[in-house]
Design a protein around this motif. Structure first.
Motif, short mmCIF file in Angstrom:
data_model
loop_
_atom_site.label_atom_id
_atom_site.label_comp_id
_atom_site.label_asym_id
_atom_site.label_seq_id
_atom_site.Cartn_x
_atom_site.Cartn_y
_atom_site.Cartn_z
N TYR A 84 6.34 10.49 31.87
CA TYR A 84 7.29 8.84 32.77
C TYR A 84 6.14 8.27 33.53
O TYR A 84 5.96 7.15 33.27
CB TYR A 84 8.11 10.00 33.87
CG TYR A 84 8.79 9.97 33.34
CD1 TYR A 84 10.28 9.81 33.18
CD2 TYR A 84 9.41 11.32 32.81
CE1 TYR A 84 11.61 9.66 32.13
CE2 TYR A 84 10.19 12.07 32.62
CZ TYR A 84 11.60 11.03 32.60
OH TYR A 84 12.99 11.60 31.86
N ASP A 88 6.81 3.10 28.64
CA ASP A 88 7.00 2.00 28.91
C ASP A 88 7.04 1.23 29.78
O ASP A 88 9.44 1.48 29.92
CB ASP A 88 6.96 1.59 27.54
CG ASP A 88 7.92 0.19 27.50
OD1 ASP A 88 7.14 -0.44 28.51
OD2 ASP A 88 7.59 -0.60 26.07
N ASP A 89 7.22 0.85 31.12
CA ASP A 89 8.68 0.43 32.38
C ASP A 89 9.41 -0.79 31.64
O ASP A 89 10.71 -0.73 32.53
CB ASP A 89 7.64 -0.25 33.47
CG ASP A 89 6.85 0.84 34.07
OD1 ASP A 89 7.26 1.93 33.92
OD2 ASP A 89 5.59 0.62 34.46
N ARG A 96 13.28 4.98 27.14
CA ARG A 96 12.38 5.70 28.07
C ARG A 96 12.92 7.20 27.84
O ARG A 96 11.98 8.08 27.42
CB ARG A 96 12.52 5.66 28.94
CG ARG A 96 11.92 4.49 29.20
CD ARG A 96 11.79 3.96 31.11
NE ARG A 96 11.12 4.92 32.22
CZ ARG A 96 10.09 5.31 31.95
NH1 ARG A 96 9.29 3.87 32.25
NH2 ARG A 96 8.65 6.03 32.59
N ARG A 139 18.34 10.24 36.35
CA ARG A 139 18.36 8.90 35.70
C ARG A 139 19.44 9.15 34.24
O ARG A 139 19.65 8.29 33.43
CB ARG A 139 17.21 9.48 34.89
CG ARG A 139 15.33 9.72 35.69
CD ARG A 139 14.24 10.83 35.26
NE ARG A 139 13.27 10.25 35.91
CZ ARG A 139 12.10 9.02 36.29
NH1 ARG A 139 12.60 8.50 35.48
NH2 ARG A 139 11.27 9.66 36.87
#
Length: 235
Positions: A84, A88-89, A96, A139
């Motif tokens: 994590y 890639d934010d 993700r 999440r």
């Protein structure tokens, strides 16, 4: 007279000290398990490595099996944190998720200590946060396709992914061929994503992660290699 603030401070300090000792035992035990093998390693081996007494050990763990479960959890936490942390934010949650599963399985394949440990714990890992410690329900809310949200709770989705991941890791441990992209696509379809979208997300390229040399993963893998050279341990 002890003031409430003093009591709170003492309680906090005591809890922090206990957490540090528990962490110390786990970090000492993981390389021991790696080098000797979980079936062979004894409490005396662990306390010798940690530099503590047998009484201290029993203040935190009832058995080496319980300690092994904690070691597997810590390894998994470290792996997931790496995955994590390198994510890639700007990517969408489903992207993700797909990238994270591929990176996690790739890490486990290249550093098979987790596979060795999980294969010994088997289905007892389910529901224990060993395989997906960072895959929290909050999440999953964002990963589940909107069309499936009414029928699939985040906890159920998490359980599906966890059980499937265990099955995949056991296949990898057994040397069976696995299609990681196909697995990721199947997980996304199970979470309600249409097949074309699931296939597209699963096909996203990823860069294999580099693990810091001071990580527990690398230290334990070195111990595992040492054990193999000496003819003991998982090999």
């Amino acid at each position: 007279m002890t003031l409430p603030a003093q009591e709170d401070h003492r309680t906090r300090v005591g809890l922090e000290r206990r957490a540090r000792m528990r962490q110390r035992l786990i970090e000492a035990a993981t390389p021991v398990f790696a080098e000797m093998g979980p079936e062979v390693a004894q409490i005396d081996d662990v306390i010798r490595q940690a530099g503590v007494s047998r009484g201290t050990f029993y203040n935190y763990f009832r058995s080496t099996d319980e300690l092994l479960r904690a070691a597997v959890h810590l390894l998994s936490v470290e792996m997931v944190a790496l995955v994590y942390g390198a994510g890639d934010d700007a990517a969408l949650p489903a992207e993700r998720f797909a990238d994270g599963i591929k990176a996690f399985v790739d890490l486990a394949t290249r550093h098979p200590l987790l596979l060795d440990f999980v294969s010994r714990l088997g289905v007892s890992t389910l529901g224990s946060d060993v395989l997906t410690p960072a895959l929290a329900a909050e999440r999953m809310v964002d990963v589940i396709a909107p069309e499936a949200a009414g029928d699939l709770s985040p906890n159920l989705a998490r359980g599906i992914v966890e059980a499937a991941t265990l099955a995949l890791l056991l296949r990898v441990r057994a040397g069976a061929p696995v299609d990681i992209a196909g697995f990721v696509a199947a997980m996304l379809r199970a979470l309600g994503h249409p097949p074309p979208e699931a296939a597209r997300l699963a096909a996203r390229p990823f860069t294999p992660l580099t693990i810091p040399t001071d990580s527990l993963i690398i230290r334990s893998e070195s111990a595992r290699s040492r054990g193999a050279e000496l003819g003991r341990g998982p090999g």
